[in-house]
Design an enzyme around this catalytic site. Structure first.
Site, PDB file in Angstrom:
ATOM      1  CB  SER A   9      -1.023   0.032   1.213  1.00 21.55           C
ATOM      2  OG  SER A   9      -0.044  -0.276   2.292  1.00 21.55           O
ATOM      3  CG  ASN A  85       7.626  -4.700   0.604  1.00 18.81           C
ATOM      4  OD1 ASN A  85       8.862  -3.954   0.816  1.00 18.81           O
ATOM      5  ND2 ASN A  85       6.763  -3.784   1.109  1.00 18.81           N
ATOM      6  CE1 TYR A 150      13.032  -3.614   9.994  1.00 19.18           C
ATOM      7  CE2 TYR A 150      15.399  -3.200   9.844  1.00 19.18           C
ATOM      8  CZ  TYR A 150      14.225  -3.241   9.285  1.00 19.18           C
ATOM      9  OH  TYR A 150      14.138  -2.956   7.887  1.00 19.18           O
ATOM     10  CB  ALA A 152      16.860 -10.654  15.686  1.00 20.26           C
ATOM     11  CE  LYS A 154      13.096  -6.208   7.556  1.00 23.37           C
ATOM     12  NZ  LYS A 154      12.150  -6.709   6.420  1.00 23.37           N
TER      13      LYS A 154
HETATM   14  P1  NAP Z   1       6.486   1.560   5.061  1.00 20.93           P
HETATM   15  O1  NAP Z   1       6.812   2.789   4.031  1.00 20.93           O
HETATM   16  O2  NAP Z   1       6.477   1.926   6.701  1.00 20.93           O
HETATM   17  O3  NAP Z   1       5.497   0.583   4.617  1.00 20.93           O
HETATM   18  C1  NAP Z   1       5.367  -0.682   5.082  1.00 20.93           C
HETATM   19  C2  NAP Z   1       4.428  -1.501   4.381  1.00 20.93           C
HETATM   20  O4  NAP Z   1       3.960  -3.059   5.010  1.00 20.93           O
HETATM   21  C3  NAP Z   1       2.872  -0.818   4.472  1.00 20.93           C
HETATM   22  O5  NAP Z   1       2.544  -0.970   3.150  1.00 20.93           O
HETATM   23  C4  NAP Z   1       2.216  -1.634   5.495  1.00 20.93           C
HETATM   24  O6  NAP Z   1       0.556  -1.650   5.114  1.00 20.93           O
HETATM   25  C5  NAP Z   1       2.794  -3.053   5.399  1.00 20.93           C
HETATM   26  N1  NAP Z   1       2.686  -3.772   6.843  1.00 20.93           N
HETATM   27  C6  NAP Z   1       2.998  -3.591   7.760  1.00 20.93           C
HETATM   28  N2  NAP Z   1       2.714  -4.524   8.650  1.00 20.93           N
HETATM   29  C7  NAP Z   1       1.760  -5.403   8.064  1.00 20.93           C
HETATM   30  C8  NAP Z   1       1.190  -6.513   8.249  1.00 20.93           C
HETATM   31  N3  NAP Z   1       1.165  -7.131   9.523  1.00 20.93           N
HETATM   32  N4  NAP Z   1       0.376  -6.843   7.243  1.00 20.93           N
HETATM   33  C9  NAP Z   1       0.364  -6.712   5.969  1.00 20.93           C
HETATM   34  N5  NAP Z   1       1.193  -5.478   5.618  1.00 20.93           N
HETATM   35  C10 NAP Z   1       2.014  -4.938   6.632  1.00 20.93           C
HETATM   36  O7  NAP Z   1       7.948   0.799   4.685  1.00 20.93           O
HETATM   37  P2  NAP Z   1       8.997   0.511   3.797  1.00 20.93           P
HETATM   38  O8  NAP Z   1      10.096   1.652   4.080  1.00 20.93           O
HETATM   39  O9  NAP Z   1       8.395   0.562   2.435  1.00 20.93           O
HETATM   40  O10 NAP Z   1       9.392  -1.014   4.171  1.00 20.93           O
HETATM   41  C11 NAP Z   1       9.201  -2.094   3.233  1.00 20.93           C
HETATM   42  C12 NAP Z   1      10.185  -3.224   3.597  1.00 20.93           C
HETATM   43  O11 NAP Z   1      11.491  -2.834   3.086  1.00 20.93           O
HETATM   44  C13 NAP Z   1      10.027  -3.783   5.001  1.00 20.93           C
HETATM   45  O12 NAP Z   1      10.129  -4.957   5.164  1.00 20.93           O
HETATM   46  C14 NAP Z   1      11.245  -2.983   5.562  1.00 20.93           C
HETATM   47  O13 NAP Z   1      11.775  -3.439   6.707  1.00 20.93           O
HETATM   48  C15 NAP Z   1      12.325  -3.023   4.579  1.00 20.93           C
HETATM   49  N6  NAP Z   1      13.434  -1.877   4.534  1.00 20.93           N
HETATM   50  C16 NAP Z   1      13.064  -0.770   4.502  1.00 20.93           C
HETATM   51  C17 NAP Z   1      14.265   0.164   4.534  1.00 20.93           C
HETATM   52  C18 NAP Z   1      14.023   1.761   4.648  1.00 20.93           C
HETATM   53  O14 NAP Z   1      15.012   2.478   4.878  1.00 20.93           O
HETATM   54  N7  NAP Z   1      12.785   2.303   4.349  1.00 20.93           N
HETATM   55  C19 NAP Z   1      15.358  -0.316   4.776  1.00 20.93           C
HETATM   56  C20 NAP Z   1      15.812  -1.541   4.951  1.00 20.93           C
HETATM   57  C21 NAP Z   1      14.638  -2.407   4.632  1.00 20.93           C
HETATM   58  P3  NAP Z   1      -0.436  -0.840   5.818  1.00 20.93           P
HETATM   59  O15 NAP Z   1       0.110   0.437   5.973  1.00 20.93           O
HETATM   60  O16 NAP Z   1      -1.469  -1.181   5.109  1.00 20.93           O
HETATM   61  O17 NAP Z   1      -0.644  -1.230   7.211  1.00 20.93           O
END
Ligand code: NAP
Length: 242
Positions: A9, A85, A150, A152, A154
């Site tokens: 989303s 994701n 977090y 752990a 990942k």
């Molecule tokens: P974000 O903008 O906070 O978006 C998180 C997404 O995950 C949202 O669409 C949210 O959905 C969904 N989500 C969370 N809990 C959920 C659940 N229980 N069931 C279904 N959907 C769920 O995060 P992002 O930065 O895009 O991160 C995406 C991935 O990349 C994550 O795994 C994160 O750990 C990884 N990552 C991010 C970064 C960074 O710097 N941003 C760095 C390394 C890794 P709703 O809003 O609909 O609840």
């Protein structure tokens, strides 16, 4: 071709959804709470001429994951690509974390990957065809202070990726991970401008990532250009962790 992207989303997941739709995939957009954003994204994807479906499920719950996969199969078709994701972050000292904090983190970031892989694999194995791309993090590679749970979770995603790649490679299924560095999404909202500037300074390429930077790597790993790549962790981090 049909792709299911969890947590699509917003942020990285939404960028992946746009990238797959442009590449001609039918896209299932999983969300948990952001219904309006998911529905708006689905309308946008349909304008690319592909089928798109918003599907609500809390991926930390195995029954909801099973129901989500069944619905996607019914309404779009067999899932050929799964992008795990969805994720949350949490900052603070390990000693301040409650049992519930730990459980929420590991259920959302790691158990979800297990539930989703388990739900899609039987059909992929039957078809001798399928790709899974997990979203890890550089903190899963090297660990971050005040993000122990977090990190752990990942690190667990990285281990699962490697082991599962060995297990299902002979069945024609590839499993890889993309390991992002700092990417400007809502996940970074709690960081001050000074924090963001400091992170940029620490990055050899002197820039932070965009969701599209990560989506590009995910699309590559899902594509036939990566047909000989499995069990790999592709770091996309501007050189912050080498
Ligand atoms: P974000 O903008 O906070 O978006 C998180 C997404 O995950 C949202 O669409 C949210 O959905 C969904 N989500 C969370 N809990 C959920 C659940 N229980 N069931 C279904 N959907 C769920 O995060 P992002 O930065 O895009 O991160 C995406 C991935 O990349 C994550 O795994 C994160 O750990 C990884 N990552 C991010 C970064 C960074 O710097 N941003 C760095 C390394 C890794 P709703 O809003 O609909 O609840």
């Amino acid at each position: 071709m049909c792709v299911l992207i969890t947590g699509a989303s917003r942020g990285i997941g939404a960028a992946c959804a746009r990238g797959f739709a442009k590449a001609g995939y039918d896209v299932a957009v999983n969300y948990n709470k952001s219904a309006e954003k998911a529905e708006a994204l689905v309308q946008e994807l349909r304008s690319c001429g592909v089928r798109a479906l918003a599907v609500q499920a809390d991926v930390s719950d195995s029954a909801q994951v099973r129901a989500m996969v069944e619905r996607v199969k019914r309404e779009i078709g067999e899932i050929e690509v799964l992008v795990n994701n969805a994720g949350i972050s949490m900052f603070g000292l390990l000693t301040d974390m409650t049992d519930e904090d730990w459980k929420r983190m590991t259920d959302t970031n790691l158990s979800s990957v297990f539930y989703c892989c388990r739900a899609v694999l039987p059909a992929m194995i039957r078809a001798h065809h399928g790709v899974i791309v997990n979203i890890a993090s550089m903190w899963g590679e090297v660990g971050a202070s005040c993000e122990a749970a977090y990190s752990a979770s990942k690190a667990g995603v990285i281990g699962l990726t490697k082991a599962l790649a060995k297990e299902v490679g002979p069945s024609g299924v590839r499993v890889n991970a993309v390991s992002p560095g700092v990417v400007m999404t809502d996940m970074m909202a709690s960081f001050s401008e000074a924090d963001v500037a400091a992170l940029k300074d620490e990055t050899p390429l002197e820039t932070l990532g965009s969701p599209e930077d990560i989506a590009g790597a995910v699309l590559f790993l899902a594509s036939n250009k990566a047909r000989f790549i499995t069990g790999q962790i592709l770091s996309v981090n501007g050189g912050m962790v080498i």
